[in-house]
Structure formats: C-alpha cells, structure tokens
Design an enzyme around this catalytic site. Structure first.
Site, PDB file in Angstrom:
ATOM      1  N   ASP A 108       0.828  -1.205   0.000  1.00 53.71           N
ATOM      2  CA  ASP A 108       0.000   0.000   0.000  1.00 53.71           C
ATOM      3  C   ASP A 108       0.862   1.254   0.000  1.00 53.71           C
ATOM      4  O   ASP A 108       1.465   1.605   1.008  1.00 53.71           O
ATOM      5  CB  ASP A 108      -0.897  -0.011   1.235  1.00 53.71           C
ATOM      6  CG  ASP A 108      -1.981   1.051   1.198  1.00 53.71           C
ATOM      7  OD1 ASP A 108      -2.002   1.826   0.219  1.00 53.71           O
ATOM      8  OD2 ASP A 108      -2.785   1.115   2.132  1.00 53.71           O
ATOM      9  N   ASP A 318      -0.246   7.489  -7.439  1.00 50.35           N
ATOM     10  CA  ASP A 318      -0.367   6.187  -6.797  1.00 50.35           C
ATOM     11  C   ASP A 318      -0.426   5.090  -7.849  1.00 50.35           C
ATOM     12  O   ASP A 318      -1.197   5.181  -8.808  1.00 50.35           O
ATOM     13  CB  ASP A 318      -1.615   6.129  -5.914  1.00 50.35           C
ATOM     14  CG  ASP A 318      -1.778   4.776  -5.252  1.00 50.35           C
ATOM     15  OD1 ASP A 318      -0.795   4.273  -4.681  1.00 50.35           O
ATOM     16  OD2 ASP A 318      -2.885   4.202  -5.312  1.00 50.35           O
TER      17      ASP A 318
END
Length: 436
Positions: A108, A318
């Site tokens: 993550d 991201d």
C-alpha cells in the site's frame, strides 16, 4: 493531432498480480515482475467473469481504495519473492521472525506502517495463513515508548506492559489495526538460495484488527513516504529509489516490472521530473498539477474544495489506484472539451462508475492529452485516458472527486516512473514497458 484509440483487451492495472521473480539484481537494488490479476497466468483468474465484468469490478475497487487514502487518528543482492493481488490490491509475500513465518501483506503506497495479525488475538479478521506469534520467534523484540520509532508514529502510545509502545492505526474506509510496535527480522525470498534477510525492521504486531481485508492477506506492507514504511526503512540500501514500468494491459502474457534501487533513469534519456511536495501526512507522494491540455487547449487546475485546492501538492500519484481523480470543476472543463472534440454520441455509463462515455463500436479519435506537472509535461496516449467498457461503449478514465486528487495507474501505462525520495522528485520517461 488526434491519435486513434485502439481498445482491444484493456484490463485495469489496479488488478495486477505482483509475482516477484528474480529478473535483475545489483548492489543497489532488485527488480521484480508484475503479473496482472485478471490474466490467465493469475491464480485469482475467474473464468466465469467476462472481460467487461473484470474491468468494471476493478474500477469500482479503485473508487473504494480512494477512501483509504486518509488515515484517521484513533484515541491516544538477489531477492525473489511472491506478490499476489487480492480484490485489486497488491499482496507482497514476505517472512517474519526466526524461524521464519510466511506473511502476505497488502502493498500500500497510501500508508506507512508495516503490520500483520498476531497472537494473542483479541479480535482478528479471518485469514488463510496462521497468525504470527511473536513468542515463538527468537528475534522478536518490543519497541519501547521512548524510542524514535515510537515517537515517529503519531498514533502510538505507551502501554502498561513493560513500557511497550502500542499503536492505533485506522483508514478512511473504517479498517483498523491496534497492537504492539515490534522489531523483527524480515526475509524476502522464495528459496534459500535467493533470499535476503533484513534485521531490525519495525512493524506493527496487531492484536485487534478488522475492516475490508480479504482472507488471503495477513496485514499491510506500507510503501508510503513516512519514516516507518518499508521503502523508508530500506532507504539507504536502495538509494531512496523505487520505480516501475506498467505494460499496456492488452499484453496479458507480458509482465510489468517494479524496481527497488537505482535504474539509471535521468533527463539525458528523455525523462522529465517534477518535485515531490512535502505535506502532511508524509505518507503520500504529493505532486503539483498545473493543468491539463486537450489537444492545443490548456485548462488550468482549479478546485473549490479546500481538500484539493492547494496550489502546491494538489494531487498524489499512486500505482495502486486505477482511475485518475480530479476536482469536479476541473474535470468538467475536460469533459466539455472532449464533447466538442470527439465525434460520437455521448451516453451514460449504465453501471454508474464513469462520468463521460461515448457510444462507438469502432475506434475513436482522441486528442492528445498532456498533464502539466511543475517542470514536467507528461504527454498521455489514448490508452492512458480512455477504455472500452462494452462492445459499443468507450469511457473517460478520469472521474470527479471532491476529496483527494489522485493520478492513477492507467495514466502511467508505458512510462518508466521513478520515485526518488532523496532528491524528492518523481520522474517520467515514455517507454515500451514490454521491453523493461
């Protein structure tokens, strides 16, 4: 000039299986393969799902993932390994402790803490692997309250048991973990001949955990910019750099690559770089998006929401979020420009995920789109911005958001993207990722 949109078998790169296999190793880092979650090579491949089902499911997960990007405070060398995707999230296969116990953690980039579910368990979600038991490891140690790792975690507090640092960490989707902050040996590797042992890695030993976690995962491997992430803890050994190159999603049998360490990317070979902006929380990789051009028409970034209106650091990048999220006012400008530029009937997305769709069975001509970051103009191709969602439906893969703006991974296909934490910059190099 307009470029013909070739949409054949586009599958979201959010739904990727990261299978770490030894492809290249140097003293400054290592390179691993990335296998798409929905390809036939994936152990999670579901033959009952149609291509369009997989694509819509991945986009829906992208929206859910975006809710995780705001952690909230609760009350006070040769390396080979597996990374497996779970419902559109990346799982990294590591081992903890001595003797080593296998752990599958969600990779993550939107969080920092490395944590896994531990014995004794007060409350744990169901997982397929056995829980890690720190009492069975000869290398486990508790982190004390006055230590720098404990002070580095905003949600840490002093426990009553032997001055043990306790943490409390939650996510925007109401998932949470609570437990002891520990120090342990982390091992990455499939075989004893290709393993690297990393001593004294700080991690969370979670005794009370729950939320939207799948059974395949044992916790989270934080890859964000904060001091306790795996990337930050490996900072010196990898030179503060990691990078990836995502192949076009129609190449279902070709793996993408992710590299930890120096890959030699520089401006001399055509790369452009934009500064990372230091903001709170330090977890996220903030960039400054000055505007986006549709053909020759440039639209300045704008937002009325305080959450996204900052001039600097107004968007995060991201690799785990599929779609790109933009402020509604800014997104509306782009939608208006595409309506004028694309010769096709505008229709609604029947599943309600995407906001701009066109009815078209053939290829459509899409204007060149350029993302203007500070110091870096990133020219996007049609595959970066549009996807065929049905036999006669093509949709824009940037959507409006009132909260955090995110530059997603579809926009990053066929770019070498490098994060340099020491130089505090992100670089983009157009590339044929099937050759990297």
């Amino acid at each position: 000039m307009a470029a013909a949109l070739r949409i054949k078998t586009l599958i979201s790169t959010l739904s990727v299986i990261l299978l770490l296999t030894l492809t290249e190793a140097t003293n400054s880092g290592f390179t691993v393969d990335l296998i798409k979650r929905d390809s036939t090579l994936s152990p999670l491949y579901n033959s009952s799902h149609t291509y369009f089902d997989r694509l819509y499911n991945a986009f829906a997960r992208s929206v859910s993932r975006a809710n995780r990007f705001k952690p909230t405070l609760q009350a006070n060398s040769s390396i080979q390994s597996n990374v497996i995707a779970n419902d559109g999230e990346y799982l990294i296969k590591i081992s903890l402790g001595t003797p080593a116990i296998e752990v599958l953690g969600i990779a993550d980039t939107g969080s920092d803490l490395i944590w896994t579910q531990c014995e004794p368990c007060e409350k744990c979600y169901k997982q397929n692997l056995p829980l890690f038991d720190p009492q069975q490891s000869s290398t486990y140690g508790n982190v004390t309250c006055n230590s720098s790792p404990c002070k580095a975690l905003d949600t840490a507090s002093c426990g009553t048991n032997k001055n043990t640092c306790q943490y409390s960490y939650s996510y925007g989707d109401q998932s949470f973990t609570n437990g002891d902050l520990g120090v342990e040996t982390l091992t990455i590797g499939l075989t004893t001949s290709h393993q690297v042992t990393l001593p004294k890695i700080i991690f969370g030993c979670g005794h009370n955990n729950d939320g939207t976690f799948g059974e395949a995962g044992s916790g989270i491997i934080g890859l964000g910019g904060g001091p306790l992430s795996l990337v930050s803890q490996l900072n010196n050994s990898i030179g503060g750099k990691f990078s990836y190159c995502l192949v076009p999603t129609e190449n279902s049998n070709i793996t993408s690559k992710i590299n930890f360490g120096d890959n030699g990317l520089d401006s001399g070979n055509g790369a452009v770089s934009t500064p990372m902006v230091a903001k709170d929380p330090s977890t996220f990789y903030y960039l400054t998006l000055e505007g986006i051009s549709v053909g020759n028409k440039r639209f300045a970034y704008k937002a009325s929401s305080k959450a996204v209106a900052s001039n600097e650091g107004n968007i995060i990048i991201d690799s785990g979020t599929t779609l790109t999220f933009l402020p509604p006012e800014f997104h509306a400008d782009l939608v208006s420009a595409f309506e004028k530029a694309i010769d096709a009937e505008r229709v609604r997305d029947p599943r309600g995920v995407l906001s701009l769709c066109f009815r078209c069975k053939d290829d459509i001509d899409v204007p060149i789109i350029t993302a203007h970051f500070t110091g870096a103009d990133v020219k996007l191709k049609p595959i970066n911005t549009f996807a065929r969602m049905d036999d006669d439906l093509v949709c824009f893969t940037m959507i409006p958001s009132e909260s955090l703006a995110i530059f997603g991974n579809l926009a990053q296909i066929n770019f070498l993207v490098e994060y340099d934490l020491k130089a505090k910059k992100v670089s983009f190099l157009p590339a044929d990722c099937t050759k990297h």
